[in-house]
Write an enzyme that holds these catalytic residues in place. Structure first.
Site, mmCIF file in Angstrom:
data_model
loop_
_atom_site.group_PDB
_atom_site.id
_atom_site.type_symbol
_atom_site.label_atom_id
_atom_site.label_comp_id
_atom_site.label_asym_id
_atom_site.label_seq_id
_atom_site.Cartn_x
_atom_site.Cartn_y
_atom_site.Cartn_z
ATOM 1 N N ASP A 1 0.946 -1.238 0.016
ATOM 2 C CA ASP A 1 -0.078 -0.016 -0.019
ATOM 3 C C ASP A 1 0.908 1.287 -0.026
ATOM 4 O O ASP A 1 2.086 1.154 -0.078
ATOM 5 C CB ASP A 1 -0.969 -0.068 1.074
ATOM 6 C CG ASP A 1 -0.430 -0.153 2.479
ATOM 7 O OD1 ASP A 1 0.955 0.437 2.648
ATOM 8 O OD2 ASP A 1 -1.080 -0.533 3.381
ATOM 9 N N LYS B 1 -1.533 3.249 -5.117
ATOM 10 C CA LYS B 1 -1.289 4.602 -5.635
ATOM 11 C C LYS B 1 -1.949 4.750 -6.867
ATOM 12 O O LYS B 1 -2.468 3.752 -7.607
ATOM 13 C CB LYS B 1 0.249 4.654 -5.785
ATOM 14 C CG LYS B 1 0.856 6.019 -6.050
ATOM 15 C CD LYS B 1 2.098 6.132 -6.088
ATOM 16 C CE LYS B 1 2.650 5.713 -7.507
ATOM 17 N NZ LYS B 1 3.996 5.741 -7.804
ATOM 18 N N MET C 1 -5.642 8.279 10.803
ATOM 19 C CA MET C 1 -6.089 8.984 9.772
ATOM 20 C C MET C 1 -6.957 10.237 10.360
ATOM 21 O O MET C 1 -8.354 10.441 9.788
ATOM 22 C CB MET C 1 -7.214 8.099 8.951
ATOM 23 C CG MET C 1 -6.377 6.815 8.268
ATOM 24 S SD MET C 1 -7.456 5.750 7.712
ATOM 25 C CE MET C 1 -7.989 4.637 9.195
HETATM 26 N N1 SAH Z 1 -2.144 -0.219 9.623
HETATM 27 C C1 SAH Z 1 -1.432 0.838 10.047
HETATM 28 C C2 SAH Z 1 -2.401 2.033 9.882
HETATM 29 C C3 SAH Z 1 -3.311 2.203 8.592
HETATM 30 S S1 SAH Z 1 -4.312 3.593 8.621
HETATM 31 C C4 SAH Z 1 -0.823 0.723 11.429
HETATM 32 O O1 SAH Z 1 -0.945 -0.092 11.926
HETATM 33 O O2 SAH Z 1 0.141 2.048 11.456
HETATM 34 C C5 SAH Z 1 -3.227 4.803 7.984
HETATM 35 C C6 SAH Z 1 -3.091 5.805 9.132
HETATM 36 O O3 SAH Z 1 -1.776 5.445 9.825
HETATM 37 C C7 SAH Z 1 -2.440 7.339 8.576
HETATM 38 O O4 SAH Z 1 -3.320 8.046 8.207
HETATM 39 C C8 SAH Z 1 -1.719 7.566 9.764
HETATM 40 O O5 SAH Z 1 -2.607 8.255 10.877
HETATM 41 C C9 SAH Z 1 -1.259 6.449 10.577
HETATM 42 N N2 SAH Z 1 0.315 6.191 10.156
HETATM 43 C C10 SAH Z 1 0.597 5.139 9.162
HETATM 44 N N3 SAH Z 1 2.116 5.257 9.219
HETATM 45 C C11 SAH Z 1 2.476 6.394 9.948
HETATM 46 C C12 SAH Z 1 3.715 7.183 10.095
HETATM 47 N N4 SAH Z 1 4.768 6.653 9.670
HETATM 48 N N5 SAH Z 1 3.586 8.252 11.044
HETATM 49 C C13 SAH Z 1 2.467 8.679 11.476
HETATM 50 N N6 SAH Z 1 1.152 8.084 11.393
HETATM 51 C C14 SAH Z 1 1.187 7.032 10.527
#
Ligand code: SAH
Length: 463
Positions: A248, A270, A383
């Protein structure tokens, strides 16, 4: 030494490749890192090749290679994955003076492409003279230098090169060598020495001659928040063995670099080939690859079980009768608290923490705002950028203190990580002013640890 290692200056030089499938893609991904003038000859090129041509990164000729096409070429790659066609194109290229590499055919190639570790400006190239046809590269780019059990010597494999021709090219042959090299071979060497290794090679070959191709399998793998060093060893191994990686938007290029060189990479998040894929399309893609026998890695940012639509994909996979396993990853909330020197839970402060999403498939997501508005509550909001004003409004409406600390961490664990420390009251305005563009996690009820200076100092010491 049969092969003399050199680095060729390819800037502006003509490099020709015949083929449009997986083998061609794997070679092109490497060649596109150079400044060469790349010409691809393929009647039915993969969509990625068409995109690269549209982006003017290479020149695509939608026909088979003909006499004259390799005039003035420095290098030629025969990547049609068809022994007869490869022999035909290689002969043409040789006659026209190009150095020829035939994919998966070491003995008829004039040069080989080594395993490459690209850490610009340093490039390390690793080659081995004993690499048999279609064997897994013993020192493939993605394999770390961690201690491994002793391996059978190349001599046995050399002797076997031609015997193995009875296996069809491609996955089955690769599995054979992987099985020999990483499992059966070392075991035999340990138990019975070189003789046992020779016997194992032979019996394994008999086994593979009659064996059905390995069934496809899907690994749902957490890629963590972005820093490759936060991958689990299991995630690395899965990437190392993948035929296809469907990832993703959140997965960083540094992590994709670790995928097996021959793996097909599919960006499902993307707008690459048209609008971004729907969940149904992604499900179908995963199933289709696994049904074709591929070892599929479905690579998701953070932990696949957190706001990752994992259940829908598992349902699709199980419905199709495909096996799967899940490799957990470090979720953004864990990475983000670490970045501000805080704990997710803390004795005397909060004994629970909520993981919320700012919006779901139906729009802004509703939660138990009254419970969250009570003093001392902590929530990690995923998000949450677009929904900041909505969340603020709901919480204040349910009696939350406007001065409650809120911290937003953008690009946690990545070189461009940023921390925005604010309050519930000022959240929407501060967010707009900061203009965050990367993924960001919002902590409600948590401020960066007061000893921020000490944290920065420690970070520098360990950098
Ligand atoms: N499965 C992922 C979350 C997916 S939802 C997890 O466990 O982290 C996507 C959201 O995750 C983004 O909108 C943001 O809020 C958060 N996110 C993912 N990677 C991030 C990062 N490196 N820094 C800050 N927020 C992050």
């Amino acid at each position: 030494m049969k092969h003399f290692p050199i680095f060729v200056a390819l800037e502006g030089r003509r490099v020709v490749l015949s083929g449009g499938g997986d083998a061609a893609l794997a070679k092109l991904r490497l060649l596109l890192k150079t400044e060469a003038a790349i010409h691809v000859y393929a009647k039915t090129p993969a969509p990625e090749i068409v995109t690269w041509a549209d982006e003017a990164r290479l020149t695509l000729h939608r026909r088979t290679l003909a006499a004259g096409d390799c005039e003035g070429a420095t290098l030629f790659y025969a990547a049609d994955e068809d022994a007869t066609e490869d022999a035909r194109t290689a002969a043409l290229a040789t006659a026209e003076g190009a150095l020829v590499n035939i994919v998966d055919n070491l003995s008829d190639s004039q040069f080989i492409t080594p395993a490459i570790v690209d850490r610009d400006p340093v490039t390390v190239a690793i080659g081995t003279e004993a690499r048999p046809r279609s064997s897994p590269a013993p020192l493939s780019r993605s394999r770390g230098a961690a201690a491994r059990p002793s391996r059978p010597s190349g001599a046995h494999r050399q002797a076997f090169r031609h015997a193995v021709d009875v296996l069809p090219m491609g996955r089955r042959r690769r599995d054979y060598w992987a099985d020999y090299y990483f499992r059966q071979g070392p075991r035999a060497l340990e138990q019975g020495g070189p003789d046992a290794v020779r016997r194992t090679l032979a019996s394994l070959l008999d086994d593979y001659k009659t064996r059905e191709d390995r069934a496809g399998h899907v690994a749902f793998v957490g890629a963590g928040p972005g820093d490759p060093e936060l991958l689990t060893l299991k995630a690395r191994r899965a990437l190392d063995e993948a035929d296809v990686v469907i990832h993703d938007r959140l997965v960083t290029p540094e992590i994709l670099e670790l995928a097996r060189r021959e793996a097909v990479l599919v960006d499902a998040g993307k707008e690459g080939f048209g609008p971004s894929m729907t969940q149904d399309e992604i499900n179908r893609l995963i199933v289709a690859h696994a049904e074709s026998g591929a070892q599929v890695v479905r690579l998701k940012g953070g932990d696949p079980t957190v706001f990752g639509r994992l259940d829908e994909e598992i349902d699709a996979v199980t419905e199709a009768g495909i096996t799967y396993h899940v490799v957990p990853g470090i979720t953004a909330a864990s990475a983000s608290v670490a970045a501000i020197g805080q704990s997710l839970t803390s004795r005397g402060r909060n004994s629970s923490v909520r993981f919320l999403t700012g919006h779901d498939t139906r729009g802004f997501a509703d939660h138990d705002w009254a419970a969250l508005a009570r003093p001392g509550e902590v929530a990690a909001i995923y998000m949450g950028k677009k929904s900041a004003r909505f969340i603020q409004g709901r919480l204040i409406m349910h009696g939350a203190d406007r001065a409650t600390p809120v911290t937003v961490i953008e690009n946690a664990t990545r070189p461009d990580q940023r921390v925005l420390s604010t309050t519930l009251d000022a959240l929407p305005a501060d967010l707009t002013a900061a203009g965050l563009t990367g993924p960001a996690l919002t902590f409600y009820g948590l401020a960066p640890r007061a000893a921020q200076a000490a944290l920065t100092q420690t970070k520098q010491e360990f950098a």
